[in-house]
Each structure stands twice: as structure tokens, then as C-alpha cells.
Design a protein around this motif. Structure first.
Motif, PDB file in Angstrom:
ATOM      1  N   ARG A   1     -10.350  -9.344 -22.728  1.00  0.00           N
ATOM      2  CA  ARG A   1     -10.664  -9.403 -24.160  1.00  0.00           C
ATOM      3  C   ARG A   1     -11.343 -10.730 -24.461  1.00  0.00           C
ATOM      4  O   ARG A   1     -11.109 -11.728 -23.771  1.00  0.00           O
ATOM      5  N   ASP A   2     -12.191 -10.738 -25.482  1.00  0.00           N
ATOM      6  CA  ASP A   2     -12.873 -11.959 -25.886  1.00  0.00           C
ATOM      7  C   ASP A   2     -11.857 -13.042 -26.207  1.00  0.00           C
ATOM      8  O   ASP A   2     -10.872 -12.794 -26.907  1.00  0.00           O
ATOM      9  N   GLY A   3     -12.085 -14.220 -25.690  1.00  0.00           N
ATOM     10  CA  GLY A   3     -11.196 -15.336 -25.943  1.00  0.00           C
ATOM     11  C   GLY A   3      -9.959 -15.371 -25.068  1.00  0.00           C
ATOM     12  O   GLY A   3      -9.231 -16.352 -25.079  1.00  0.00           O
ATOM     13  N   GLY A   4      -9.721 -14.313 -24.306  1.00  0.00           N
ATOM     14  CA  GLY A   4      -8.568 -14.274 -23.407  1.00  0.00           C
ATOM     15  C   GLY A   4      -8.902 -14.919 -22.080  1.00  0.00           C
ATOM     16  O   GLY A   4     -10.048 -15.246 -21.795  1.00  0.00           O
ATOM     17  N   ILE A   5      -7.876 -15.096 -21.271  1.00  0.00           N
ATOM     18  CA  ILE A   5      -8.103 -15.638 -19.926  1.00  0.00           C
ATOM     19  C   ILE A   5      -8.586 -14.518 -19.009  1.00  0.00           C
ATOM     20  O   ILE A   5      -8.412 -13.334 -19.304  1.00  0.00           O
ATOM     21  N   ALA A   6      -9.174 -14.893 -17.903  1.00  0.00           N
ATOM     22  CA  ALA A   6      -9.580 -13.922 -16.885  1.00  0.00           C
ATOM     23  C   ALA A   6      -8.336 -13.556 -16.087  1.00  0.00           C
ATOM     24  O   ALA A   6      -7.722 -14.423 -15.473  1.00  0.00           O
ATOM     25  N   LYS A   7      -7.950 -12.278 -16.134  1.00  0.00           N
ATOM     26  CA  LYS A   7      -6.695 -11.904 -15.472  1.00  0.00           C
ATOM     27  C   LYS A   7      -6.737 -10.523 -14.829  1.00  0.00           C
ATOM     28  O   LYS A   7      -5.700  -9.921 -14.590  1.00  0.00           O
ATOM     29  N   HIS A   8      -7.908 -10.020 -14.547  1.00  0.00           N
ATOM     30  CA  HIS A   8      -8.017  -8.740 -13.845  1.00  0.00           C
ATOM     31  C   HIS A   8      -9.051  -8.901 -12.736  1.00  0.00           C
ATOM     32  O   HIS A   8     -10.071  -9.570 -12.933  1.00  0.00           O
ATOM     33  N   VAL A   9      -8.771  -8.322 -11.580  1.00  0.00           N
ATOM     34  CA  VAL A   9      -9.692  -8.411 -10.445  1.00  0.00           C
ATOM     35  C   VAL A   9      -9.902  -7.038  -9.825  1.00  0.00           C
ATOM     36  O   VAL A   9      -9.042  -6.154  -9.934  1.00  0.00           O
TER      37      VAL A   9
ATOM     38  N   ARG B   1       0.838  -1.207   0.000  1.00  0.00           N
ATOM     39  CA  ARG B   1       0.000   0.000   0.000  1.00  0.00           C
ATOM     40  C   ARG B   1       0.867   1.249   0.000  1.00  0.00           C
ATOM     41  O   ARG B   1       1.796   1.377   0.793  1.00  0.00           O
ATOM     42  N   GLY B   2       0.567   2.169  -0.891  1.00  0.00           N
ATOM     43  CA  GLY B   2       1.288   3.425  -0.993  1.00  0.00           C
ATOM     44  C   GLY B   2       2.525   3.363  -1.871  1.00  0.00           C
ATOM     45  O   GLY B   2       2.932   4.360  -2.431  1.00  0.00           O
ATOM     46  N   ALA B   3       3.121   2.180  -1.987  1.00  0.00           N
ATOM     47  CA  ALA B   3       4.346   2.028  -2.781  1.00  0.00           C
ATOM     48  C   ALA B   3       4.069   1.461  -4.165  1.00  0.00           C
ATOM     49  O   ALA B   3       4.640   1.905  -5.143  1.00  0.00           O
ATOM     50  N   GLY B   4       3.189   0.463  -4.253  1.00  0.00           N
ATOM     51  CA  GLY B   4       2.877  -0.112  -5.551  1.00  0.00           C
ATOM     52  C   GLY B   4       2.073  -1.384  -5.445  1.00  0.00           C
ATOM     53  O   GLY B   4       2.229  -2.157  -4.500  1.00  0.00           O
ATOM     54  N   ALA B   5       1.178  -1.575  -6.418  1.00  0.00           N
ATOM     55  CA  ALA B   5       0.359  -2.783  -6.475  1.00  0.00           C
ATOM     56  C   ALA B   5      -0.172  -2.970  -7.882  1.00  0.00           C
ATOM     57  O   ALA B   5      -0.414  -1.995  -8.592  1.00  0.00           O
ATOM     58  N   ASP B   6      -0.358  -4.229  -8.254  1.00  0.00           N
ATOM     59  CA  ASP B   6      -1.158  -4.538  -9.425  1.00  0.00           C
ATOM     60  C   ASP B   6      -2.500  -5.040  -8.896  1.00  0.00           C
ATOM     61  O   ASP B   6      -2.745  -4.996  -7.678  1.00  0.00           O
ATOM     62  N   CYS B   7      -3.381  -5.494  -9.773  1.00  0.00           N
ATOM     63  CA  CYS B   7      -4.718  -5.863  -9.304  1.00  0.00           C
ATOM     64  C   CYS B   7      -4.681  -7.016  -8.309  1.00  0.00           C
ATOM     65  O   CYS B   7      -5.371  -6.986  -7.289  1.00  0.00           O
ATOM     66  N   LEU B   8      -3.854  -8.021  -8.576  1.00  0.00           N
ATOM     67  CA  LEU B   8      -3.729  -9.126  -7.634  1.00  0.00           C
ATOM     68  C   LEU B   8      -3.062  -8.662  -6.343  1.00  0.00           C
ATOM     69  O   LEU B   8      -3.448  -9.076  -5.251  1.00  0.00           O
ATOM     70  N   GLY B   9      -2.079  -7.785  -6.457  1.00  0.00           N
ATOM     71  CA  GLY B   9      -1.419  -7.247  -5.273  1.00  0.00           C
ATOM     72  C   GLY B   9      -2.377  -6.504  -4.361  1.00  0.00           C
ATOM     73  O   GLY B   9      -2.265  -6.573  -3.137  1.00  0.00           O
ATOM     74  N   LEU B  10      -3.339  -5.800  -4.945  1.00  0.00           N
ATOM     75  CA  LEU B  10      -4.370  -5.125  -4.149  1.00  0.00           C
ATOM     76  C   LEU B  10      -5.151  -6.149  -3.336  1.00  0.00           C
ATOM     77  O   LEU B  10      -5.325  -5.991  -2.120  1.00  0.00           O
ATOM     78  N   LEU B  11      -5.607  -7.227  -3.978  1.00  0.00           N
ATOM     79  CA  LEU B  11      -6.337  -8.261  -3.252  1.00  0.00           C
ATOM     80  C   LEU B  11      -5.474  -8.908  -2.178  1.00  0.00           C
ATOM     81  O   LEU B  11      -5.947  -9.173  -1.072  1.00  0.00           O
ATOM     82  N   ARG B  12      -4.216  -9.164  -2.512  1.00  0.00           N
ATOM     83  CA  ARG B  12      -3.308  -9.756  -1.529  1.00  0.00           C
ATOM     84  C   ARG B  12      -3.149  -8.831  -0.320  1.00  0.00           C
ATOM     85  O   ARG B  12      -3.133  -9.293   0.826  1.00  0.00           O
ATOM     86  N   GLY B  13      -3.025  -7.534  -0.556  1.00  0.00           N
ATOM     87  CA  GLY B  13      -2.880  -6.582   0.548  1.00  0.00           C
ATOM     88  C   GLY B  13      -4.116  -6.503   1.407  1.00  0.00           C
ATOM     89  O   GLY B  13      -4.029  -6.415   2.642  1.00  0.00           O
ATOM     90  N   ILE B  14      -5.284  -6.525   0.774  1.00  0.00           N
ATOM     91  CA  ILE B  14      -6.543  -6.533   1.536  1.00  0.00           C
ATOM     92  C   ILE B  14      -6.596  -7.780   2.399  1.00  0.00           C
ATOM     93  O   ILE B  14      -6.940  -7.717   3.584  1.00  0.00           O
ATOM     94  N   TRP B  15      -6.254  -8.921   1.814  1.00  0.00           N
ATOM     95  CA  TRP B  15      -6.275 -10.194   2.560  1.00  0.00           C
ATOM     96  C   TRP B  15      -5.368 -10.104   3.784  1.00  0.00           C
ATOM     97  O   TRP B  15      -5.763 -10.447   4.894  1.00  0.00           O
ATOM     98  N   ARG B  16      -4.126  -9.637   3.584  1.00  0.00           N
ATOM     99  CA  ARG B  16      -3.188  -9.566   4.713  1.00  0.00           C
ATOM    100  C   ARG B  16      -3.694  -8.644   5.811  1.00  0.00           C
ATOM    101  O   ARG B  16      -3.561  -8.946   7.001  1.00  0.00           O
ATOM    102  N   ALA B  17      -4.284  -7.508   5.434  1.00  0.00           N
ATOM    103  CA  ALA B  17      -4.776  -6.556   6.430  1.00  0.00           C
ATOM    104  C   ALA B  17      -5.929  -7.127   7.247  1.00  0.00           C
ATOM    105  O   ALA B  17      -6.039  -6.856   8.440  1.00  0.00           O
ATOM    106  N   LEU B  18      -6.773  -7.918   6.613  1.00  0.00           N
ATOM    107  CA  LEU B  18      -7.972  -8.416   7.296  1.00  0.00           C
ATOM    108  C   LEU B  18      -7.821  -9.804   7.902  1.00  0.00           C
ATOM    109  O   LEU B  18      -8.483 -10.122   8.890  1.00  0.00           O
ATOM    110  N   TYR B  19      -6.960 -10.635   7.298  1.00  0.00           N
ATOM    111  CA  TYR B  19      -6.880 -12.032   7.718  1.00  0.00           C
ATOM    112  C   TYR B  19      -5.500 -12.469   8.182  1.00  0.00           C
ATOM    113  O   TYR B  19      -5.347 -13.574   8.697  1.00  0.00           O
TER     114      TYR B  19
END
Length: 148
Positions: free
Chosen positions: A95-103, A27-45
Motif C-alpha cells: 500500500r502507498d506509504g507502507g513498508i515493503a513487506k511482500h516478496v 514445502r507442502g506444509a506451509g509458507a508465507d512469502c518470506l518462507g518461500l524465499l527461505r525454502g528456495i535458498w535452503r534447497a539451492l544453497y
């Protein structure tokens, strides 16, 4: 201990303004979409439920592996996108036909739904869950509300 849905949103909002940095989750330094979820998880759990291997910007697209979706199924509770609630995790296919890779995390529902996500070139932001975003949603998950 119980985690309230508003706790999830409040923690996600603490990350607003964090710059986008691929594979980061500070938090505050840098995150990608998965990193955001990981940070939320660590803060709460506390500790993350599993280690995250290195990943490229294209994730597992060349192989067609749904790694993010599989990890979400292992650690979160699957639900129908029509049952979206505040604090839920949205999984997007960019994108159509792509994998799910954003959260992102649903921050508001109702007439003007919103979500919080880390987006390349923008950092952690809160956006309207507009039709172009909504069309990309392929799955919805709930964080655990009971902490062991």
C-alpha cells in the motif's frame, strides 16, 4: 557450484500449492512469502544466510522499518526492476506509504511476465505480474549465481 536461473524457478514451482502459513517455510506444509524465499535458498544453497526473527503480520509497519528490504540488500544482489530476469526476487509495497513487506520470484519475463509468491488466503501460487502487481514493485534482487 553454479546456480542457474531456471533452477531457482524450478525450485519455486515445487512449492506451488503449499498452504499459506504465517512464519512457516516448509514445502507442502506451509509458507508465507518470506518462507518461500527461505525454502528456495535452503534447497539451492544450504543453510540460510541469517536467522529470521519472529515477525508479526504487520511486520515493522508501526515503526516504518524496512526490515525485509534491508535483509534483501544484505543477502541478495540489488538491481533495477527494469533489468528483471527470470529467477529474480521482487519486493512489493502493498500500500502507498507502507513498508515493503511482500516478496515473490519472477518465473517468466517478456510479453506475459509471471511470478511465484505465497499470498494469504491463496498459498503459494503463480500469478501474472499484472499492472496492479507491477505498480507495487519497489525493488528487484538477484539470487547469487555462484555458490561458495
Amino acid at each position: 557450484m553454479t546456480v542457474d536461473r531456471q533452477d531457482i524457478v524450478a525450485e519455486a514451482r515445487r512449492w506451488l500449492g503449499t498452504p499459506y502459513v504465517h512464519q512457516a517455510s516448509v514445502r507442502g506444509a506451509g509458507a508465507d512469502c518470506l518462507g518461500l524465499l527461505r525454502g528456495i535458498w535452503r534447497a539451492l544453497y544450504g543453510a540460510e544466510p541469517e536467522s529470521v526473527p519472529s515477525y508479526s503480520m504487520d511486520w515493522s509497519e508501526p515503526q516504518g522499518d524496512e526490515r525485509m528490504w534491508d535483509a534483501a540488500r544484505r543477502n541478495l544482489t540489488s538491481k533495477r526492476p527494469s533489468e528483471l530476469a527470470t529467477g529474480d526476487v521482487l519486493l512489493f509495497r502493498m500500500r502507498d506509504g507502507g513498508i515493503a513487506k511482500h516478496v515473490g520470484v519472477a518465473s517468466e519475463i517478456g510479453a506475459v511476465p509471471r511470478f511465484i509468491h505465497a499470498y494469504s488466503g491463496h498459498g503459494v501460487v503463480e500469478n501474472a505480474l499484472s499492472d496492479p502487481w507491477r505498480r507495487r514493485v519497489v525493488a528487484c534482487f538477484a539470487f547469487p549465481l555462484e555458490v561458495k
